[in-house]
Design a protein around this motif. Structure first.
Motif, PDB file in Angstrom:
ATOM      1  N   GLN A  10       0.805  -1.223   0.000  1.00 43.39           N
ATOM      2  CA  GLN A  10       0.000   0.000   0.000  1.00 43.39           C
ATOM      3  C   GLN A  10       0.843   1.280   0.000  1.00 43.39           C
ATOM      4  N   HIS A  11       1.911   1.251  -0.781  1.00 39.60           N
ATOM      5  CA  HIS A  11       2.684   2.452  -1.077  1.00 39.60           C
ATOM      6  C   HIS A  11       3.433   2.190  -2.374  1.00 39.60           C
ATOM      7  N   CYS A  12       4.139   3.185  -2.870  1.00 38.04           N
ATOM      8  CA  CYS A  12       4.845   3.035  -4.143  1.00 38.04           C
ATOM      9  C   CYS A  12       6.159   2.290  -3.962  1.00 38.04           C
ATOM     10  N   TYR A  13       6.541   1.565  -5.007  1.00 40.11           N
ATOM     11  CA  TYR A  13       7.875   0.982  -5.040  1.00 40.11           C
ATOM     12  C   TYR A  13       8.880   2.125  -5.066  1.00 40.11           C
ATOM     13  N   ASP A  14      10.051   1.901  -4.493  1.00 44.37           N
ATOM     14  CA  ASP A  14      11.115   2.897  -4.565  1.00 44.37           C
ATOM     15  C   ASP A  14      11.736   2.886  -5.954  1.00 44.37           C
ATOM     16  N   VAL A  15      11.934   1.696  -6.513  1.00 39.37           N
ATOM     17  CA  VAL A  15      12.507   1.506  -7.847  1.00 39.37           C
ATOM     18  C   VAL A  15      11.677   0.433  -8.537  1.00 39.37           C
ATOM     19  N   ILE A  16      11.415   0.636  -9.812  1.00 40.61           N
ATOM     20  CA  ILE A  16      10.750  -0.416 -10.584  1.00 40.61           C
ATOM     21  C   ILE A  16      11.674  -0.865 -11.712  1.00 40.61           C
ATOM     22  N   GLU A  17      11.552  -2.121 -12.036  1.00 42.31           N
ATOM     23  CA  GLU A  17      12.313  -2.717 -13.136  1.00 42.31           C
ATOM     24  C   GLU A  17      13.817  -2.497 -12.990  1.00 42.31           C
ATOM     25  N   GLY A  18      14.310  -2.523 -11.752  1.00 42.55           N
ATOM     26  CA  GLY A  18      15.742  -2.391 -11.499  1.00 42.55           C
ATOM     27  C   GLY A  18      16.445  -3.726 -11.676  1.00 42.55           C
ATOM     28  N   PRO A  19      17.746  -3.773 -11.484  1.00 45.15           N
ATOM     29  CA  PRO A  19      18.509  -5.012 -11.637  1.00 45.15           C
ATOM     30  C   PRO A  19      17.999  -6.148 -10.746  1.00 45.15           C
ATOM     31  N   LYS A  20      17.441  -5.770  -9.595  1.00 48.15           N
ATOM     32  CA  LYS A  20      16.895  -6.772  -8.665  1.00 48.15           C
ATOM     33  C   LYS A  20      15.369  -6.797  -8.694  1.00 48.15           C
ATOM     34  N   GLY A  21      14.788  -6.246  -9.748  1.00 49.40           N
ATOM     35  CA  GLY A  21      13.326  -6.184  -9.843  1.00 49.40           C
ATOM     36  C   GLY A  21      12.794  -4.931  -9.172  1.00 49.40           C
ATOM     37  N   ASN A  22      11.563  -4.986  -8.723  1.00 49.32           N
ATOM     38  CA  ASN A  22      10.931  -3.855  -8.063  1.00 49.32           C
ATOM     39  C   ASN A  22      11.358  -3.813  -6.599  1.00 49.32           C
ATOM     40  N   ASP A  23      11.780  -2.641  -6.141  1.00 48.54           N
ATOM     41  CA  ASP A  23      12.244  -2.466  -4.768  1.00 48.54           C
ATOM     42  C   ASP A  23      11.104  -1.911  -3.919  1.00 48.54           C
ATOM     43  N   PRO A  24      10.612  -2.694  -2.948  1.00 48.31           N
ATOM     44  CA  PRO A  24       9.475  -2.246  -2.136  1.00 48.31           C
ATOM     45  C   PRO A  24       9.846  -1.362  -0.947  1.00 48.31           C
ATOM     46  N   ALA A  25      11.099  -0.938  -0.835  1.00 50.88           N
ATOM     47  CA  ALA A  25      11.520  -0.115   0.307  1.00 50.88           C
ATOM     48  C   ALA A  25      10.646   1.137   0.419  1.00 50.88           C
ATOM     49  N   LEU A  26      10.235   1.427   1.642  1.00 49.25           N
ATOM     50  CA  LEU A  26       9.442   2.629   1.886  1.00 49.25           C
ATOM     51  C   LEU A  26      10.381   3.808   2.077  1.00 49.25           C
ATOM     52  N   ARG A  27      10.253   4.772   1.194  1.00 49.14           N
ATOM     53  CA  ARG A  27      11.054   5.996   1.250  1.00 49.14           C
ATOM     54  C   ARG A  27      10.119   7.191   1.069  1.00 49.14           C
ATOM     55  N   PRO A  28      10.558   8.376   1.478  1.00 48.95           N
ATOM     56  CA  PRO A  28       9.671   9.539   1.440  1.00 48.95           C
ATOM     57  C   PRO A  28       9.453  10.154   0.057  1.00 48.95           C
ATOM     58  N   ASN A  29      10.214   9.751  -0.942  1.00 46.74           N
ATOM     59  CA  ASN A  29      10.099  10.379  -2.266  1.00 46.74           C
ATOM     60  C   ASN A  29       8.678  10.344  -2.818  1.00 46.74           C
ATOM     61  N   GLN A  30       7.947   9.300  -2.507  1.00 44.50           N
ATOM     62  CA  GLN A  30       6.592   9.170  -3.044  1.00 44.50           C
ATOM     63  C   GLN A  30       5.639  10.257  -2.541  1.00 44.50           C
ATOM     64  N   LEU A  31       6.018  10.951  -1.486  1.00 44.20           N
ATOM     65  CA  LEU A  31       5.187  12.044  -0.986  1.00 44.20           C
ATOM     66  C   LEU A  31       5.026  13.151  -2.022  1.00 44.20           C
ATOM     67  N   PHE A  32       6.006  13.290  -2.903  1.00 43.29           N
ATOM     68  CA  PHE A  32       5.900  14.322  -3.939  1.00 43.29           C
ATOM     69  C   PHE A  32       4.718  14.042  -4.867  1.00 43.29           C
ATOM     70  N   ALA A  33       4.431  12.778  -5.114  1.00 43.54           N
ATOM     71  CA  ALA A  33       3.296  12.439  -5.974  1.00 43.54           C
ATOM     72  C   ALA A  33       1.971  12.803  -5.319  1.00 43.54           C
ATOM     73  N   VAL A  34       1.942  12.861  -3.992  1.00 47.35           N
ATOM     74  CA  VAL A  34       0.722  13.229  -3.268  1.00 47.35           C
ATOM     75  C   VAL A  34       0.632  14.738  -3.097  1.00 47.35           C
ATOM     76  N   SER A  35       1.770  15.393  -2.938  1.00 43.38           N
ATOM     77  CA  SER A  35       1.759  16.832  -2.650  1.00 43.38           C
ATOM     78  C   SER A  35       1.716  17.703  -3.900  1.00 43.38           C
ATOM     79  N   LEU A  36       1.652  17.097  -5.073  1.00 46.56           N
ATOM     80  CA  LEU A  36       1.584  17.883  -6.306  1.00 46.56           C
ATOM     81  C   LEU A  36       0.365  18.795  -6.309  1.00 46.56           C
ATOM     82  N   ALA A  37       0.568  20.017  -6.735  1.00 43.93           N
ATOM     83  CA  ALA A  37      -0.528  20.988  -6.756  1.00 43.93           C
ATOM     84  C   ALA A  37      -1.579  20.650  -7.811  1.00 43.93           C
ATOM     85  N   TYR A  38      -1.160  19.962  -8.867  1.00 41.08           N
ATOM     86  CA  TYR A  38      -2.080  19.670  -9.953  1.00 41.08           C
ATOM     87  C   TYR A  38      -2.249  18.167 -10.127  1.00 41.08           C
ATOM     88  N   ALA A  39      -3.451  17.695 -10.067  1.00 38.32           N
ATOM     89  CA  ALA A  39      -3.840  16.324 -10.383  1.00 38.32           C
ATOM     90  C   ALA A  39      -2.799  15.267 -10.038  1.00 38.32           C
TER      91      ALA A  39
END
Length: 171
Positions: A10-39
Motif C-alpha cells: 500500500q505504497h509506491c515501489y522505490d525503484v521499478i524494473e531495477g537489476p533486482k526487480g521492483n524495490d518495495p523499500a518505503l522511502r519519502p520520495n513518493q510524498l511528492f506524488a501526493v503533494s503535487l498541486a495539480y492532479a
C-alpha cells in the motif's frame, strides 16, 4: 505512473524494473506524488495509504526518515568517518526539509490545517536550538534525533516557511 503502485504494501515501489526487480523499500520520495498541486497521479485511496504509511514508518518530530526502520539496511545514527556518514545519508537519516512535502501531502489528504500546523511545531521549536534562528539539515533517525550535518540549512528553512505559508492561505 500506475506501475509504481505496490498493492501488497500500500505504497509506491522505490525503484521499478531495477537489476533486482521492483524495490518495495518505503522511502519519502513518493510524498511528492501526493503533494503535487495539480492532479496527483494516484487515486485518493492511494494518496491516503501513502501518507498513512509514511506517518507510521518515516515521520519523526524533525522530518522524514530516508528509509523505514524495519528495513534491513536502516542506519539510525548519522556519524563516524566520512565514508560511513555518506553511506547512512539515505539509509534512515531524518531530513528536515522533507517535512514540507509531507505536511502538504497530509493536508491534501486530511484537509485539517490545525493538524498540519502541529506537525511543524517541533521544527519551529528547533529554531531556538542548534544555530539560533535556523534549522538543521538532518537529524538521526533514532531518538533522541540529534541534529547533524549543516546546522543552518536553507532548504529546511525554506520548506517549513513554504508549507506554513500554504497552510496560512488555505481555507
Amino acid at each position: 505512473f500506475a506501475k509504481f503502485w505496490n498493492p501488497k504494501q500500500q505504497h509506491c515501489y522505490d525503484v521499478i524494473e531495477g537489476p533486482k526487480g521492483n524495490d518495495p523499500a518505503l522511502r519519502p520520495n513518493q510524498l511528492f506524488a501526493v503533494s503535487l498541486a495539480y492532479a496527483p497521479p494516484l487515486s485518493a485511496q492511494q494518496q491516503k495509504a501513502i501518507v498513512d504509511s509514511c506517518s507510521q514508518q518515516l515521520l519523526t518530530s524533525y522530518g522524514m526518515r530516508s528509509l523505514s526502520q524495519s528495513h534491513s539496511d536502516y542506519i539510525g545514527t548519522y556519524g563516524g568517518p566520512q565514508i560511513k556518514r555518506a553511506g547512512s545519508y539515505h539509509q534512515g537519516t531524518t531530513w528536515g526539509w522533507l517535512l514540507g512535502p509531507y505536511v502538504e501531502a497530509h493536508y491534501r489528504v486530511y484537509k485539517d490545517v490545525a493538524q498540519a500546523k502541529e506537525l511543524l511545531k517541533p521544527l519551529v521549536q528547533h529554531l531556538n536550538g542548534g544555530c539560533l534562528g535556523s534549522l538543521s539539515e538532518i537529524f538521526d533517525g533514532d531518538a533522541p534525533m540529534t541534529p547533524r550535518g549543516c546546522y543552518a540549512q536553507a532548504r529546511t528553512v525554506a520548506e517549513v516557511l513554504r508549507v506554513w505559508r500554504l497552510l496560512e492561505s488555505s481555507p
